[in-house]
Motif scaffolding. Structure first.
Motif, PDB file in Angstrom:
ATOM      1  N   LEU A 119      32.986  -0.272  45.551  1.00 16.78           N
ATOM      2  CA  LEU A 119      32.057  -0.842  44.579  1.00 16.78           C
ATOM      3  C   LEU A 119      30.727  -0.118  44.705  1.00 16.78           C
ATOM      4  N   HIS A 120      30.294   0.506  43.600  1.00 16.19           N
ATOM      5  CA  HIS A 120      29.058   1.282  43.654  1.00 16.19           C
ATOM      6  C   HIS A 120      28.404   1.323  42.275  1.00 16.19           C
ATOM      7  N   GLY A 121      27.108   1.076  42.262  1.00 12.68           N
ATOM      8  CA  GLY A 121      26.334   1.231  41.028  1.00 12.68           C
ATOM      9  C   GLY A 121      26.268  -0.035  40.181  1.00 12.68           C
ATOM     10  N   ASP A 122      25.280  -0.037  39.296  1.00  9.29           N
ATOM     11  CA  ASP A 122      25.064  -1.186  38.411  1.00  9.29           C
ATOM     12  C   ASP A 122      25.896  -1.091  37.134  1.00  9.29           C
ATOM     13  N   ASN A 123      26.437   0.093  36.840  1.00  6.43           N
ATOM     14  CA  ASN A 123      27.190   0.270  35.596  1.00  6.43           C
ATOM     15  C   ASN A 123      28.213   1.391  35.782  1.00  6.43           C
ATOM     16  N   TYR A 124      28.995   1.636  34.723  1.00 11.25           N
ATOM     17  CA  TYR A 124      30.049   2.644  34.812  1.00 11.25           C
ATOM     18  C   TYR A 124      29.482   4.029  35.077  1.00 11.25           C
ATOM     19  N   ASP A 125      28.374   4.383  34.431  1.00 14.50           N
ATOM     20  CA  ASP A 125      27.812   5.724  34.586  1.00 14.50           C
ATOM     21  C   ASP A 125      27.465   6.026  36.040  1.00 14.50           C
ATOM     22  N   GLU A 126      26.913   5.033  36.737  1.00 12.66           N
ATOM     23  CA  GLU A 126      26.570   5.229  38.141  1.00 12.66           C
ATOM     24  C   GLU A 126      27.837   5.316  39.004  1.00 12.66           C
ATOM     25  N   ALA A 127      28.837   4.518  38.683  1.00 19.24           N
ATOM     26  CA  ALA A 127      30.114   4.592  39.406  1.00 19.24           C
ATOM     27  C   ALA A 127      30.780   5.942  39.172  1.00 19.24           C
ATOM     28  N   TYR A 128      30.715   6.428  37.951  1.00 24.31           N
ATOM     29  CA  TYR A 128      31.298   7.727  37.589  1.00 24.31           C
ATOM     30  C   TYR A 128      30.618   8.866  38.359  1.00 24.31           C
ATOM     31  N   ALA A 129      29.290   8.842  38.394  1.00 23.98           N
ATOM     32  CA  ALA A 129      28.545   9.894  39.095  1.00 23.98           C
ATOM     33  C   ALA A 129      28.885   9.902  40.582  1.00 23.98           C
ATOM     34  N   TYR A 130      29.024   8.712  41.169  1.00 21.73           N
ATOM     35  CA  TYR A 130      29.354   8.615  42.591  1.00 21.73           C
ATOM     36  C   TYR A 130      30.766   9.152  42.854  1.00 21.73           C
ATOM     37  N   ALA A 131      31.715   8.805  41.956  1.00 23.57           N
ATOM     38  CA  ALA A 131      33.094   9.269  42.121  1.00 23.57           C
ATOM     39  C   ALA A 131      33.180  10.785  42.030  1.00 23.57           C
ATOM     40  N   ARG A 132      32.417  11.365  41.117  1.00 25.31           N
ATOM     41  CA  ARG A 132      32.373  12.818  40.984  1.00 25.31           C
ATOM     42  C   ARG A 132      31.840  13.469  42.255  1.00 25.31           C
ATOM     43  N   GLN A 133      30.761  12.906  42.771  1.00 29.80           N
ATOM     44  CA  GLN A 133      30.153  13.424  43.995  1.00 29.80           C
ATOM     45  C   GLN A 133      31.118  13.294  45.185  1.00 29.80           C
ATOM     46  N   TYR A 134      31.770  12.158  45.282  1.00 30.04           N
ATOM     47  CA  TYR A 134      32.733  11.904  46.357  1.00 30.04           C
ATOM     48  C   TYR A 134      33.881  12.906  46.276  1.00 30.04           C
ATOM     49  N   SER A 135      34.335  13.177  45.070  1.00 28.91           N
ATOM     50  CA  SER A 135      35.422  14.125  44.856  1.00 28.91           C
ATOM     51  C   SER A 135      35.071  15.512  45.392  1.00 28.91           C
ATOM     52  N   GLN A 136      33.857  15.955  45.085  1.00 25.74           N
ATOM     53  CA  GLN A 136      33.408  17.288  45.522  1.00 25.74           C
ATOM     54  C   GLN A 136      33.225  17.339  47.032  1.00 25.74           C
ATOM     55  N   GLU A 137      32.627  16.296  47.597  1.00 29.20           N
ATOM     56  CA  GLU A 137      32.337  16.289  49.028  1.00 29.20           C
ATOM     57  C   GLU A 137      33.604  16.209  49.878  1.00 29.20           C
ATOM     58  N   HIS A 138      34.654  15.543  49.378  1.00 33.39           N
ATOM     59  CA  HIS A 138      35.866  15.340  50.169  1.00 33.39           C
ATOM     60  C   HIS A 138      37.043  16.183  49.693  1.00 33.39           C
ATOM     61  N   GLY A 139      36.824  16.992  48.657  1.00 35.50           N
ATOM     62  CA  GLY A 139      37.867  17.906  48.194  1.00 35.50           C
ATOM     63  C   GLY A 139      39.099  17.228  47.631  1.00 35.50           C
ATOM     64  N   ILE A 140      38.907  16.076  46.971  1.00 38.46           N
ATOM     65  CA  ILE A 140      40.048  15.395  46.364  1.00 38.46           C
ATOM     66  C   ILE A 140      39.910  15.439  44.844  1.00 38.46           C
ATOM     67  N   THR A 141      41.025  15.347  44.157  1.00 40.28           N
ATOM     68  CA  THR A 141      41.054  15.524  42.710  1.00 40.28           C
ATOM     69  C   THR A 141      40.510  14.302  41.981  1.00 40.28           C
ATOM     70  N   PHE A 142      39.600  14.561  41.057  1.00 39.41           N
ATOM     71  CA  PHE A 142      39.062  13.497  40.206  1.00 39.41           C
ATOM     72  C   PHE A 142      39.934  13.373  38.966  1.00 39.41           C
ATOM     73  N   ILE A 143      40.372  12.166  38.659  1.00 35.92           N
ATOM     74  CA  ILE A 143      41.212  11.908  37.479  1.00 35.92           C
ATOM     75  C   ILE A 143      40.324  11.312  36.391  1.00 35.92           C
ATOM     76  N   HIS A 144      39.974  12.135  35.416  1.00 39.34           N
ATOM     77  CA  HIS A 144      39.094  11.676  34.338  1.00 39.34           C
ATOM     78  C   HIS A 144      39.882  10.793  33.373  1.00 39.34           C
ATOM     79  N   PRO A 145      39.261   9.743  32.851  1.00 39.05           N
ATOM     80  CA  PRO A 145      40.000   8.839  31.960  1.00 39.05           C
ATOM     81  C   PRO A 145      40.370   9.443  30.608  1.00 39.05           C
ATOM     82  N   PHE A 146      39.616  10.452  30.144  1.00 38.10           N
ATOM     83  CA  PHE A 146      39.951  11.006  28.825  1.00 38.10           C
ATOM     84  C   PHE A 146      39.587  12.473  28.640  1.00 38.10           C
ATOM     85  N   GLU A 147      38.766  13.050  29.482  1.00 39.18           N
ATOM     86  CA  GLU A 147      38.363  14.451  29.324  1.00 39.18           C
ATOM     87  C   GLU A 147      39.199  15.355  30.215  1.00 39.18           C
TER      88      GLU A 147
END
Length: 403
Positions: A119-147
């Motif tokens: 659980l992170h952030g006040d809204n989806y945009d903040e959660a999305y930004a954190y997930a992107r950052q986490y993906s890069q830092e830990h080398g795991i694949t980010f699954i985008h919902p539509f892009e």
């Protein structure tokens, strides 16, 4: 446009895991609008929404090494469950980042599918930004919902099943949020049968893709507000807009009142529980948002059924009042024995069923010795309600109605 070969390959990948949901005629809706309407019931999908298709296809397309590291996504809804279910099927780790205010039911539902929830952030945009950052830092694949082309190809399998079921469709109607579903569906249809028109539907409270389509350039919204939370996307995806401009004939809008009417119709007349985004296509058909001729065959995607029960309860309540099947009146009575009985005798004689009574003696607007009586009645339509009004007036009662 997503190559047809990629969508066909996705169909092979998801076969045996993802349900081939029913695509069947809706007789009552067809009679109502004068066309043959067919419903693609993705609300009956394993996770309650089409999102499982794209998530599974994306994870299936990863290398063994990539899958071994796990996957991560940001979502508070259908995409979260699609990714979690797919990862569980492959036996790999899934992390889902959700806004801190995500309802407990959605958090628990995602955890029950085996995912780790952050659980992170006040809204989806903040959660999305954190997930992107986490993906890069830990080398795991980010699954985008539509892009993501693999995700879009998975969503395009919906169209293949629709065309397998009814091979002479005239129009296909698809809800639009981020644009992944309609990009996949439109790509498949225009390559297999380009004469079929593809119509997109957005929520009026989330106009970004509608305005971008009309302007043929990216336009973002400042804010979004709609009961169709699954398609309430603030920003336009540039890559998906390009797909949509290539394979979609038109985009129309529906407002919350129209969406609510469609949800209630599907629940009551089709026995289907459908969320706001999933009902958008039916709303557009019911309210004739685009032109079609009598007898045309029109298919629409019920993209999901994961509606919040409190939202559904409000829609039902408002729908009953709007359709004159429920009536709420307020009468001021002298607070003495027999006063309420005389009032209820009039309602009984009017054949109006009392389902709730509230009694208020303490309002500061009341004279001492008076009471406000609020009565909720079950009625049989506008004619019946008019009879109730006449009988109350004839009995000497002044009353107000709550709508």
């Amino acid at each position: 446009m997503i190559p047809l070969s990629h969508i066909i390959q996705a169909k092979r990948r998801i076969g045996g895991v993802v349900n081939k949901t029913p695509f069947s005629k809706a007789p009552l809706l067809s009679q109502m609008v004068g066309a043959e309407i067919y419903l693609k019931k993705e609300n009956l999908q394993l996770t309650g929404a089409y999102k499982l298709r794209g998530a599974y296809n994306k994870i299936a397309s990863l290398s063994d090494e990539e899958r071994a590291k796990g996957v991560i996504a940001a979502s508070a809804g259908n995409h979260a469950q699609g990714v979690a279910y797919s990862a569980k099927t492959f036996g790999i780790k899934a992390i889902i980042v959700m806004p801190e205010a995500t309802p407990l039911l959605k958090v628990t539902g995602t955890k029950d599918l085996g995912a780790e929830v952050i659980l992170h952030g006040d809204n989806y945009d903040e959660a999305y930004a954190y997930a992107r950052q986490y993906s890069q830092e830990h080398g795991i694949t980010f699954i985008h919902p539509f892009e993501d082309d693999a995700v879009i190809a998975g969503q395009g399998t919906v169209a293949l099943e629709m065309l397998d079921g009814v091979n002479d469709l005239d129009i296909v109607v698809v809800p639009i949020g981020g644009g992944g579903l309609i990009s996949g569906v439109g790509s498949a249809i225009k390559q297999l049968d380009p004469k079929i028109k593809v119509i997109g539907v957005t929520a009026k409270g989330a106009p970004a893709m509608f305005e971008s389509f009309k302007a043929k350039s990216v336009i973002h919204s400042k804010s979004v507000r709609s009961i169709a939370d699954g398609i309430a996307v603030r920003d336009t995806s540039e890559s998906n807009l390009a797909h949509i401009l290539e394979c979609v004939d038109d985009i129309v809008q529906v407002d919350d009142e129209e969406i609510a009417t469609a949800i209630l119709f599907l629940l009551e007349r089709q026995k289907l529980v459908v969320e706001g985004g999933g009902a958008a296509g039916v709303a557009a058909i019911m309210h004739h948002k685009f032109p079609f001729e009598k007898g045309m065959k029109i298919g629409t995607v019920l993209s999901g059924g994961n509606i919040d029960v409190q939202t559904l309860a409000v829609i039902i309540e408002k729908g009953l009042i709007k359709s004159a099947r429920k009536m709420i009146i307020c009468v001021t009575l002298v607070d003495k024995p027999g006063a309420l009985m005389r009032l209820t005798d009039i309602l009984r004689a009017s054949n109006a069923n009392i389902i709730k009574i509230d009694y208020d003696r303490t309002s500061t607007t009341l004279s001492y010795g008076d009471a406000n009586i609020t009565i909720t009645l079950e009625t049989k339509g506008e004619t019946h309600q008019e009879e109730v009004r006449k009988n109350l007036t004839k009995g000497g009662y002044n009353f107000t109605e709550t709508f």
